[in-house]
Scaffold this motif. Structure first.
Motif, PDB file in Angstrom:
ATOM      1  N   TYR A 110      -5.777 -34.620 -13.615  1.00  0.00           N
ATOM      2  CA  TYR A 110      -5.934 -34.121 -14.978  1.00  0.00           C
ATOM      3  C   TYR A 110      -7.207 -34.659 -15.608  1.00  0.00           C
ATOM      4  CZ  TYR A 110      -3.945 -38.696 -16.148  1.00  0.00           C
ATOM      5  OH  TYR A 110      -3.713 -40.044 -16.239  1.00  0.00           O
ATOM      6  N   ASP A 111      -7.710 -33.910 -16.573  1.00  0.00           N
ATOM      7  CA  ASP A 111      -8.852 -34.311 -17.385  1.00  0.00           C
ATOM      8  C   ASP A 111      -8.412 -34.270 -18.838  1.00  0.00           C
ATOM      9  OD1 ASP A 111     -11.036 -34.339 -15.254  1.00  0.00           O
ATOM     10  OD2 ASP A 111     -10.279 -32.289 -15.065  1.00  0.00           O
ATOM     11  N   TYR A 112      -9.009 -35.129 -19.643  1.00  0.00           N
ATOM     12  CA  TYR A 112      -8.639 -35.196 -21.053  1.00  0.00           C
ATOM     13  C   TYR A 112      -9.580 -34.349 -21.905  1.00  0.00           C
ATOM     14  CZ  TYR A 112      -5.189 -38.929 -20.712  1.00  0.00           C
ATOM     15  OH  TYR A 112      -4.065 -39.665 -20.430  1.00  0.00           O
ATOM     16  N   ARG A 284     -12.556 -27.606 -27.090  1.00  0.00           N
ATOM     17  CA  ARG A 284     -12.265 -28.892 -26.449  1.00  0.00           C
ATOM     18  C   ARG A 284     -11.841 -28.669 -24.992  1.00  0.00           C
ATOM     19  NH1 ARG A 284     -14.315 -30.402 -30.647  1.00  0.00           N
ATOM     20  NH2 ARG A 284     -13.527 -32.060 -32.033  1.00  0.00           N
ATOM     21  N   TYR A 285     -11.074 -27.647 -24.750  1.00  0.00           N
ATOM     22  CA  TYR A 285     -10.629 -27.314 -23.392  1.00  0.00           C
ATOM     23  C   TYR A 285     -11.823 -26.947 -22.504  1.00  0.00           C
ATOM     24  CZ  TYR A 285      -8.619 -24.265 -19.752  1.00  0.00           C
ATOM     25  OH  TYR A 285      -8.297 -23.667 -18.566  1.00  0.00           O
ATOM     26  N   GLU A 286     -12.688 -26.079 -22.991  1.00  0.00           N
ATOM     27  CA  GLU A 286     -13.863 -25.669 -22.206  1.00  0.00           C
ATOM     28  C   GLU A 286     -14.801 -26.852 -21.987  1.00  0.00           C
ATOM     29  OE1 GLU A 286     -14.199 -22.905 -20.783  1.00  0.00           O
ATOM     30  OE2 GLU A 286     -12.859 -21.497 -21.803  1.00  0.00           O
ATOM     31  N   GLU A 287     -14.931 -27.714 -22.975  1.00  0.00           N
ATOM     32  CA  GLU A 287     -15.765 -28.907 -22.842  1.00  0.00           C
ATOM     33  C   GLU A 287     -15.242 -29.812 -21.734  1.00  0.00           C
ATOM     34  OE1 GLU A 287     -17.382 -31.909 -26.159  1.00  0.00           O
ATOM     35  OE2 GLU A 287     -15.263 -32.217 -25.686  1.00  0.00           O
ATOM     36  N   ALA A 288     -13.921 -30.014 -21.697  1.00  0.00           N
ATOM     37  CA  ALA A 288     -13.323 -30.864 -20.663  1.00  0.00           C
ATOM     38  C   ALA A 288     -13.559 -30.281 -19.277  1.00  0.00           C
ATOM     39  CB  ALA A 288     -11.827 -31.017 -20.915  1.00  0.00           C
ATOM     40  N   LEU A 289     -13.488 -28.955 -19.154  1.00  0.00           N
ATOM     41  CA  LEU A 289     -13.752 -28.312 -17.853  1.00  0.00           C
ATOM     42  C   LEU A 289     -15.199 -28.513 -17.423  1.00  0.00           C
ATOM     43  CD1 LEU A 289     -11.852 -24.892 -18.170  1.00  0.00           C
ATOM     44  CD2 LEU A 289     -11.138 -26.945 -16.929  1.00  0.00           C
ATOM     45  N   ARG A 290     -16.126 -28.367 -18.370  1.00  0.00           N
ATOM     46  CA  ARG A 290     -17.543 -28.550 -18.038  1.00  0.00           C
ATOM     47  C   ARG A 290     -17.825 -29.984 -17.612  1.00  0.00           C
ATOM     48  NH1 ARG A 290     -18.192 -25.482 -22.768  1.00  0.00           N
ATOM     49  NH2 ARG A 290     -18.748 -27.368 -23.931  1.00  0.00           N
ATOM     50  N   LEU A 291     -17.262 -30.950 -18.326  1.00  0.00           N
ATOM     51  CA  LEU A 291     -17.470 -32.350 -17.970  1.00  0.00           C
ATOM     52  C   LEU A 291     -16.892 -32.658 -16.589  1.00  0.00           C
ATOM     53  CD1 LEU A 291     -16.696 -34.096 -21.377  1.00  0.00           C
ATOM     54  CD2 LEU A 291     -18.922 -33.885 -20.269  1.00  0.00           C
ATOM     55  N   ALA A 292     -15.724 -32.097 -16.289  1.00  0.00           N
ATOM     56  CA  ALA A 292     -15.099 -32.330 -14.982  1.00  0.00           C
ATOM     57  C   ALA A 292     -15.939 -31.734 -13.866  1.00  0.00           C
ATOM     58  CB  ALA A 292     -13.695 -31.732 -14.964  1.00  0.00           C
ATOM     59  N   GLU A 293     -16.495 -30.551 -14.103  1.00  0.00           N
ATOM     60  CA  GLU A 293     -17.343 -29.921 -13.101  1.00  0.00           C
ATOM     61  C   GLU A 293     -18.613 -30.724 -12.877  1.00  0.00           C
ATOM     62  OE1 GLU A 293     -17.938 -26.062 -14.664  1.00  0.00           O
ATOM     63  OE2 GLU A 293     -15.905 -25.351 -14.187  1.00  0.00           O
ATOM     64  N   GLY A 294     -19.164 -31.303 -13.962  1.00  0.00           N
ATOM     65  CA  GLY A 294     -20.367 -32.111 -13.825  1.00  0.00           C
ATOM     66  C   GLY A 294     -20.124 -33.370 -13.025  1.00  0.00           C
ATOM     67  N   VAL A 295     -18.942 -33.997 -13.229  1.00  0.00           N
ATOM     68  CA  VAL A 295     -18.606 -35.203 -12.469  1.00  0.00           C
ATOM     69  C   VAL A 295     -18.408 -34.875 -11.002  1.00  0.00           C
ATOM     70  CG1 VAL A 295     -16.840 -36.961 -12.127  1.00  0.00           C
ATOM     71  CG2 VAL A 295     -17.615 -36.421 -14.436  1.00  0.00           C
ATOM     72  N   SER A 296     -17.696 -33.768 -10.727  1.00  0.00           N
ATOM     73  CA  SER A 296     -17.432 -33.404  -9.337  1.00  0.00           C
ATOM     74  C   SER A 296     -18.695 -32.980  -8.615  1.00  0.00           C
ATOM     75  CB  SER A 296     -16.405 -32.267  -9.287  1.00  0.00           C
ATOM     76  OG  SER A 296     -16.910 -31.107  -9.941  1.00  0.00           O
ATOM     77  N   ALA A 297     -19.647 -32.431  -9.385  1.00  0.00           N
ATOM     78  CA  ALA A 297     -20.904 -32.035  -8.756  1.00  0.00           C
ATOM     79  C   ALA A 297     -21.740 -33.244  -8.390  1.00  0.00           C
ATOM     80  CB  ALA A 297     -21.692 -31.126  -9.710  1.00  0.00           C
TER      81      ALA A 297
END
Length: 297
Positions: A110-112, A284-297
């Motif tokens: 999960y991501d916050y 906030r939801y879309e922001e969390a998805l973008r941050l998660a994608e950036g970390v995984s990249a």
């Protein structure tokens, strides 16, 4: 890049991680009903983007967080965005609850999402509630009619003409829930200052008060405004939904007003279930998805 992966020649929509809204929970049916309506609103909004929306409470109310997570995992979701439906900073109970769910479901990731306040759109909604309360004409009503849906704590008897009170003679009390976390209480003070400078600069002052746990309470905030010379005070709850917490704000304001009949005290509504609040949550939801994608990249 297509968002529809090809499987044996059939185009299957890409499913985004579900959005899980986490509420604190209370025994109040009004707040739970409004929480449920807001979850439904978000489901309708995110339906086109192939994202599921679920909601659960940490305690007291249903559905519980554990039930919502179990349902999502049973439907094949092993990654989600957990968003505390709260205006204040995230307390320790939220990470602890999600860590427990991860123990129950080892495949869960999960991501916050960030809490909602003090987003500029939230401040704009508070300004709308303030304007609505300021426009209401005070009426004298017995307490049995006022509770639980108090909107105005009157100070001018019905048979007397209402006095004209200038904006500069009107103060605002922004009321937060109150917390044992000093940082959370400091955040409410910060919101009061932001609100004053961005939306309430014509008013005498914007003071801060809390429903419980930490001072000043609603009477303390009203008393400070009276001593500063305010002739009218508008109480603005810094709360998302109606319920027991809001009724406590109104009850405290009513009790203070009974002892100070020369002070015109008005109470605004909560932010409530609305499209603008849904916009903030989706961002906030879309922001969390973008941050998660950036970390995984």
């Amino acid at each position: 890049m297509s968002t529809y992966p090809q499987v044996t020649g059939v185009e299957i929509p890409f499913m985004k991680p579900p959005l899980l809204l986490i509420g604190q929970g209370s025994h109040d049916d009004t707040g739970a009903a409004e929480f449920g309506r807001f979850v439904h609103r978000l489901r309708c909004r995110l339906e086109e983007s192939a994202a599921e929306v679920s909601g659960g409470y940490l305690a007291k109310a249903k559905p519980r967080l554990s039930e919502s997570v179990a349902s999502l995992v049973a439907r094949g979701h092993h990654r989600l965005v957990a968003l505390p439906l709260s205006l204040s900073r995230m307390g320790e109970e939220f990470p602890a609850a999600m860590a427990l769910e991860q123990e129950r479901h080892p495949t869960l990731m999960y991501d916050y999402g960030r809490p909602l306040g003090p987003d500029p759109r939230v401040l704009a909604l508070l300004a709308e509630r303030l304007a609505e309360a300021a426009a209401d004409a005070p009426k004298l009503r017995p307490i049995e009619e006022v509770m639980p849906r108090l909107r105005v704590v009157p100070s001018v008897p019905v048979e007397e003409p209402a006095q004209h009170i200038e904006m500069g003679e009107t103060a605002v009390v922004l009321v937060g829930e109150g917390s044992t976390d000093p940082a959370a209480n400091a955040e409410v003070h910060r919101v009061s200052r932001l609100f004053w400078e961005t939306h309430a600069y014509d008013f005498m002052t914007v003071e801060t008060a809390f429903v419980s746990v930490t001072p000043p309470g609603v009477p303390g905030g009203l008393e400070r405004c009276r001593r500063l010379g305010a002739r009218r005070v508008i109480v603005v709850p810094y709360l998302l939904f109606a319920g027991g917490m809001l009724e406590r704000v109104w009850a405290q304001a009513l009790a203070y007003g009974a002892g100070h009949p020369d002070l015109d005290i008005r109470c605004a509504e909560v932010i409530g279930d609305c499209e603008v609040l849904a916009d903030v949550v989706i961002d906030r939801y879309e922001e969390a998805l973008r941050l998660a994608e950036g970390v995984s990249a």
